[in-house]
Scaffold this active site. Sequence first.
Site: not given
Length: 233
Positions: A43, A90, A203-204
């Site tokens: 996968r 993150t 990350s934000d």
Amino acid sequence: MSLHIAAKPGDIADTVLISGDPLRIKHMAELFLEDAFCFNDIRGMLGYTGFYKGKRVSMMGTGIGIPTTTLFVHELASSYDVKNIIRVGTMGAMQSDLEIGDLVLAMSASSDSSMNRLYFDGLDFAPTANFQLLQKAVAVAHDNTFATRVGSIFSTDSFYSEQENRWEKWIAHGTLGVEMETSALYTLAAKFKMKALSILSVSDNLVTGTSATANVRETAFSNMFRVALEIAE
Ligand code: HPA
């Protein structure tokens, strides 16, 4: 071999670094590991084992979220006898004084996932990091002068939500940020007697509305992997 991991017995090291994005894992394995080989591509969940400063270490992608993370962490523990799992990922910051790229060591993880409530018959388990790994990560982060905070985070099942003021109470209670895996990792680590730690980068920022540039993201990822590899046992 387990259902979702193709590795042979002995292919996977005692310590595995996990991250949501398998291509990030490939990149980090190329950057940091010597003599690495790929032990899984089922996968597309790439996994590698190699050496960092002479220590045998593995890295593997898990995909995003609690169900997929649970599946891989369970198989790493039950089929490969892995001892330590360090998540590198993150988070969206919930505190305005967290800068993009700052590192967060997750001491505990609250959650809106029903996984633990179902498992613990409606009661609240407190998913907690391993103290030794946490202590070592704090020391390595400080030695490298990486801007780092230690505290509680929140693991959510839904990235998107229409709920207004969704994080108000969590912000008021000092939660540092939100991601989508750690509460499950810490719970399974307790069940399988493994050590676990999540090392995250901002990350934000959900309060200030800022987000990371590709450059900051890349640097933060290398810094996090460096900390994780240094504390690998
Ligand atoms: N929500 C959930 N997970 C995340 C976020 C977010 O805002 N940012 C990075 N991972």
